[in-house]
Design an enzyme around this catalytic site. Structure first.
Site, short mmCIF file in Angstrom:
data_model
loop_
_atom_site.label_atom_id
_atom_site.label_comp_id
_atom_site.label_asym_id
_atom_site.label_seq_id
_atom_site.Cartn_x
_atom_site.Cartn_y
_atom_site.Cartn_z
CG ASP A 13 -2.01 -1.08 1.14
OD1 ASP A 13 -1.98 -1.90 0.21
OD2 ASP A 13 -2.86 -1.13 2.05
CE LYS A 111 -4.01 -4.34 1.19
NZ LYS A 111 -4.76 -3.24 1.86
CB CYS A 156 -2.16 -2.85 5.17
SG CYS A 156 -3.87 -2.26 4.96
C1 VGL Z 1 -4.81 0.76 5.62
C2 VGL Z 1 -6.45 1.61 6.99
C3 VGL Z 1 -7.38 1.48 5.99
C4 VGL Z 1 -3.38 0.37 5.45
C5 VGL Z 1 -5.73 0.62 4.60
O1 VGL Z 1 -2.89 0.34 4.29
O2 VGL Z 1 -2.71 0.09 6.47
N1 VGL Z 1 -5.18 1.25 6.81
N2 VGL Z 1 -7.01 0.98 4.80
#
Ligand code: VGL
Ligand code: ZN
Length: 210
Positions: A13, A111, A156
C-alpha cells in the site's frame, strides 16, 4: 540476508492517500519510498498491493451516518474501524506513490474491493474467510519467504505479515521501510502481535546483494 530464489518482496500500500497530504496520511509515510526502492532493486521478485475501495465502501465513516473517522462499528464479521475516504478505485489518491520504482513488480494485488468487506491483509479479507488469492499465487510460484515493507505498520503490514505466517510462509518485516498510523499505541501492539506470530524483524541495511 541476501535475497534468494525462494524470497519475494511484498510492498504494501505505498499509495498517494497514505502519504503526507493524502486523505489517510501515515505520519512520515513518504520516508518508506527510499528504502523500499532500494529493496526493489535487490529482490529478484516483488509483489505490490494496492488498497482499492469502491465509492461508498463499508470502511468509510461517510458510509455510516453519525459516525466519524476512527470510530469503531460492529459489522457482521466483527468490529470495523472507520476511516476517511481513501484509495477509491481509479482516483489519484489510489495511485502508487510517485517515485516508487514499481516497474519490475510481477503482480499488483488489489484488496478491499468488496463493497461490504474491508481488507487490511494482502492474504485474507476482514471477514477472515475470503482469500485474495495471494497465498495460492506464492505457493504456485514456489516462494517460501516474504519480506514485507510499506504502509501502514499497524494495519495492512501487520495483518499481511501475520497472515503470511498462517499461510505457512516465513515472514520478515523491514523495520525502517514501514511506518504506522499509530493511534493508542497500535504500532507497539502490532510489533508484539507479529512477534507472537513468528514474524521476524530486520533492518534494510542488513539486506544486501549476494
Ligand atoms: C490501511 C487503513 C485502511 C493500510 C488501509 O494500508 O494500512 N489502513 N485501509
Ligand atoms: Zn483501506
Amino acid at each position: 540476508m541476501t535475497p534468494e530464489a525462494r524470497d519475494v518482496l511484498l510492498v504494501i500500500d505505498v499509495q498517494v492517500d497514505f502519504l503526507p497530504g493524502g486523505t489517510l496520511a501515515v505520519p512520515k509515510g513518504d520516508a518508506v519510498v527510499g528504502p523500499v526502492n532500494r529493496l526493489l532493486g535487490l529482490f529478484p521478485h516483488a509483489v505490490l498491493t494496492q488498497d482499492w475501495h469502491p465509492p461508498g465502501h463499508v470502511s468509510f465513516a461517510s458510509s455510516h451516518p453519525g459516525r466519524a473517522p476512527f470510530d469503531t462499528v460492529a459489522l457482521a464479521y466483527g468490529p470495523q474501524m472507520l476511516w476517511p475516504e481513501h484509495c477509491v478505485q481509479g482516483s489519484a489518491g489510489a495511485a502508487l506513490a510517485p517515485g516508487l520504482a514499481a516497474d519490475r513488480a510481477e503482480l499488483v494485488i488489489r484488496k478491499g474491493h468488496h463493497p461490504g468487506v474491508d481488507s487490511y491483509s494482502a492474504f485474507l479479507e476482514a471477514d477472515r474467510r475470503t482469500p485474495t488469492g495471494l497465498a495460492g499465487y506464492l505457493r504456485e510460484r514456489g516462494f517460501t519467504r516474504v519480506v514485507l515493507c510499506g504502509l501502514a505498520t499497524d494495519h495492512c503490514v501487520a495483518w499481511s505479515a501475520r497472515d503470511a505466517r498462517a499461510a505457512g510462509l516465513e515472514a520478515l518485516v523491514v523495520a525502517d521501510a514501514v511506518r504506522g498510523i499509530d493511534r493508542d499505541g497500535s504500532v507497539e501492539r502490532a510489533w508484539g502481535d507479529m512477534a507472537a506470530a513468528g514474524v521476524g524483524r530486520i533492518m534494510s541495511g542488513a539486506i544486501g546483494g549476494g
